[in-house]
Scaffold this motif. Structure first.
Motif, short mmCIF file in Angstrom:
data_model
loop_
_atom_site.label_atom_id
_atom_site.label_comp_id
_atom_site.label_asym_id
_atom_site.label_seq_id
_atom_site.Cartn_x
_atom_site.Cartn_y
_atom_site.Cartn_z
N UNK A 115 36.58 -25.79 -0.90
CA UNK A 115 36.28 -25.20 -2.21
C UNK A 115 36.30 -23.68 -2.15
N UNK A 116 35.74 -23.11 -1.08
CA UNK A 116 35.76 -21.65 -0.96
C UNK A 116 37.19 -21.12 -0.79
N UNK A 117 38.01 -21.83 -0.04
CA UNK A 117 39.40 -21.41 0.11
C UNK A 117 40.12 -21.45 -1.24
N UNK A 167 22.29 -25.37 7.20
CA UNK A 167 22.84 -24.02 7.12
C UNK A 167 23.56 -23.76 5.79
N UNK A 168 23.40 -22.57 5.27
CA UNK A 168 24.11 -22.16 4.05
C UNK A 168 25.30 -21.29 4.46
N UNK A 169 26.49 -21.72 4.10
CA UNK A 169 27.71 -20.95 4.32
C UNK A 169 28.21 -20.53 2.94
N UNK A 180 30.65 -24.29 15.17
CA UNK A 180 29.84 -24.24 13.96
C UNK A 180 28.40 -24.00 14.41
N UNK A 181 28.01 -22.75 14.52
CA UNK A 181 26.70 -22.42 15.09
C UNK A 181 25.96 -21.50 14.12
N UNK A 182 25.19 -22.13 13.22
CA UNK A 182 24.46 -21.38 12.21
C UNK A 182 23.04 -21.93 12.13
#
Length: 664
Positions: A115-117, A167-169, A180-182
């Protein structure tokens, strides 16, 4: 039904097995097309956008190849059981963070990134002269981007309701990300982020107000079903209200002691102490949604008799069979077909009726939850008893051998199933119930799961793989004109409901009770749902000074605890097998041993018993046999830590900043 927006749902399925797959958001890129090539081709842009819609959890697939994006939740909540696949054993065997079957974590972060892309790269293409395949207007792209923002919020909500905060990206991660380290956000941060995204979509005002509008903004006389699954302003407001209810509920609002001690590696506390004001916020959000929805024509689906009274049976049945004003949001993924070996229709059908597979059983706890015709629980109603047999009217039986009739009287049915509310008869196939269409040669057929019954463990054609385990089969949503031979229909297309008004009326009653138990809206909105279901409301019970079997008043009005229980029970019955109870009983935290929704037990009838018993050596035709004994069908491996689903262990191993949920 009309041709639905299948193109929106036609995106390819993604693979979610590894960190590398986390980046592979599109088959177009996997085929070595660049992002520039994808986002300059109308068909590929629409395909990319359409694939985001696969983040939707639809609740109508309960049996075959069920994932976390279908409805395993009714089995995990103890409403049903199945005899196949992962759902069969998930609660019997228990699960760990390494083998939990119904994970959403990786897929949803993939959809979020996709979606962000789309937000970063989508743009208008061509001119009107290029035709539909070569032209994508600024207005179309703007709406599609607003939808993408909604689905980012929706995906985070889906993570939140299962795992708590994650996590919020807030951007598209780079293609060359190696891990994926958040850290996890806090509950308040995640709720604020989702709410903020939804508010942003509302402020943009690019989505149609409701499904009553066409894509150019014109109000229609009926629904725009060609775009049924595309989010509307009503959908956004509804999700925002549901989020606020979750945030105010015990699980996320200071009630889960173990979670209060959960902290990130930097010491940040993830779960907040109780804040009662969150219920005030939830009430406000619900009022905003309900006022908007009702002004646009949404409301409970109510069928009327010729004299203007409510036809409860038709109302309870039809709400799931055709698109109607109660539906806030739906998908087209609910087609019933008698030809589908693994479809729900065949799995709902008893095994001795045209090769039914009888694969989805209903728990005794669910059967007992339905009210009597008097609007009381079976523990309250003085008229309820489980001794003897009666003639019971079956409203779901639409046809006899020759012509359509309205209902059928079934003979010799245990009194446990007599004089129950309409929702019971339209939800459960119980011993003694006839089928909606009786086949030639079986005009006196009635469902019998006792030891030697036609669907019993030792009955004709018995196969263990077709056993319903509890003595009951699921009937809810079955179309009662369907049958694989004449005069039945072979298939029926209907909406797969995601959000409907009854759910939100009950949320509103709950929020009002939490803010002020004396608020008249508590009873008003409870009774609206009960009235449609054909049972007396709580105001009527109070006005008539109705007493229970012990002579005590059943008046609950103004009593917080009694109203809270009534709301929980109403949600259990009204939303039976609609995928909500699993999330309800967790947010209420009522699942531990001995509690209201004790998840350690799964109870049914004794299928090794006889339907009738003898008295003094004489066959006791009117005396219920040992079949009608409640037995533990399955022992479930419920643990207190299951109030939150475990984050996949592989993510914890790969991500030093990621903290696991308590107890896992």
């Amino acid at each position: 039904m009309k041709k639905y927006i299948y193109s929106i749902l036609a995106g390819v399925a993604l693979s979610f097995s590894s960190c590398v797959d986390f980046l592979n958001v599109s088959d177009e890129l996997a085929d070595e097309l660049t992002k520039e090539e994808v986002f300059n081709t109308v068909s590929l842009v629409k395909g990319w956008h359409g694939n985001i819609f696969n983040c939707i959890t639809e609740y109508n697939t309960l049996f075959f190849n069920v994932t976390a994006f279908n409805n395993p939740w009714c089995s995990l909540a103890g409403e049903t059981c199945t005899n196949h696949d992962k759902i069969k054993v998930e609660m019997q065997n228990g699960f760990t963070a390494s083998n939990a079957s119904f994970q959403r974590f990786n897929p949803l972060y993939q959809y979020i990134r996709q979606a962000y892309l789309f937000l970063d790269n989508a743009h208008a293409i061509g001119t009107p002269a290029d035709g539909a395949n070569g032209y994508l207007s600024e207005e179309q792209v703007a709406r599609m981007k607003s939808e993408a923002k909604f689905f980012i919020a929706y995906s985070y909500f889906s993570l939140f309701e299962l795992y708590g905060p994650t996590p919020i990206i807030d951007h598209a991660l780079p293609d060359d990300l190696s891990s994926f380290d958040f850290p996890r956000a806090s509950v308040d941060e995640m709720v604020s982020f989702i709410d903020g995204l939804l508010q942003e979509v509302l402020n943009e005002n690019l989505l149609p107000p409701t499904i009553y509008y066409d894509e150019t903004g014109n109000r229609l006389e009926t629904w725009n079903l060609d775009e049924m699954v595309r989010p509307t302003r009503a959908v956004v407001l509804a999700l925002r209200a549901k989020l606020a209810v979750y945030a105010a509920s015990k699980l996320f609002n200071g009630g889960y002691k173990e979670a209060l001690d959960l902290r990130n590696t930097d010491g940040k506390q993830l779960f907040p102490a109780e804040d009662r004001n969150k219920w005030t916020i939830a009430k406000s959000r619900l009022e905003e949604f309900l006022q908007f929805a009702e002004s646009e024509g949404y409301g409970l689906y109510i069928a009327k008799n010729a004299d203007g009274s409510i036809d409860a049976n038709k109302s309870v049945y039809n709400v799931f069979q055709e698109y109607n004003d109660e539906i806030i949001w739906a998908t087209p993924k609910n087609v019933m077909s008698n030809n589908q070996n693994n479809g729900e229709e065949r799995r709902f059908r008893p095994r001795d009726l045209n090769q039914g597979f009888s694969g989805i059983g209903v728990s005794q706890q669910s059967v007992d939850a339905f009210f009597t015709k008097n609007g009381l629980t079976i523990d309250q109603d003085p008229e309820y008893n489980e001794t003897g047999f009666s003639e019971v009217f079956n409203p779901t039986a639409t046809y006899n051998a020759n012509a359509a009739v309205k209902g059928r009287v079934d003979k010799h049915v245990c009194n446990m199933y007599a004089n129950r509310e309409p929702r019971f008869y339209w939800s459960v196939t119980y011993p003694g119930k006839s089928w909606h269409i009786l086949p030639s040669g079986k005009l006196n057929w009635q469902f019998d799961t006792s030891l030697h019954g036609n669907n019993g463990k030792q009955g004709p054609g018995y196969l263990d793989g077709r056993d319903c385990y509890t003595g009951y089969l699921l009937y809810k949503r079955v179309n009662n004109t369907l049958y694989p031979v004449a005069p039945g229909k072979m298939g029926w297309a209907r909406p797969g409901i995601l959000l409907r008004m009854a759910d939100f009326y009950l949320y509103y009653a709950e929020a009002c009770n939490e803010v002020n138990p004396s608020d008249k809206n508590v009873i008003k909105y409870l009774d609206m749902v009960r009235e449609r279901a054909g049972i007396p409301g709580y105001q009527e019970l109070a006005d008539n000074q109705v007493k229970d079997k012990n002579g005590n008043s059943v008046n609950i009005i103004g009593n917080y605890e009694k109203q809270a229980f009534a709301i929980r029970r109403e949600r259990q019955v009204e939303l039976f097998v609609e995928g909500q109870r699993y999330f309800d009983i967790r947010r209420w935290m009522v699942c531990d041993p001995g509690e209201e929704a004790d998840r350690t037990k799964f109870i049914g009838m004794n299928m090794m018993g006889e339907l009738t018993q003898s008295a003094n050596g004489t066959p006791g035709y009117d005396i219920p046999g040992t079949f009608f004994q409640r037995v533990d069908v399955q022992q479930h491996q419920w643990k207190h830590c299951m109030y939150l689903y475990p984050i996949p262990h592989g993510e914890i191993e790969k991500s030093p900043l990621m903290i696991q949920n308590p107890g896992w």
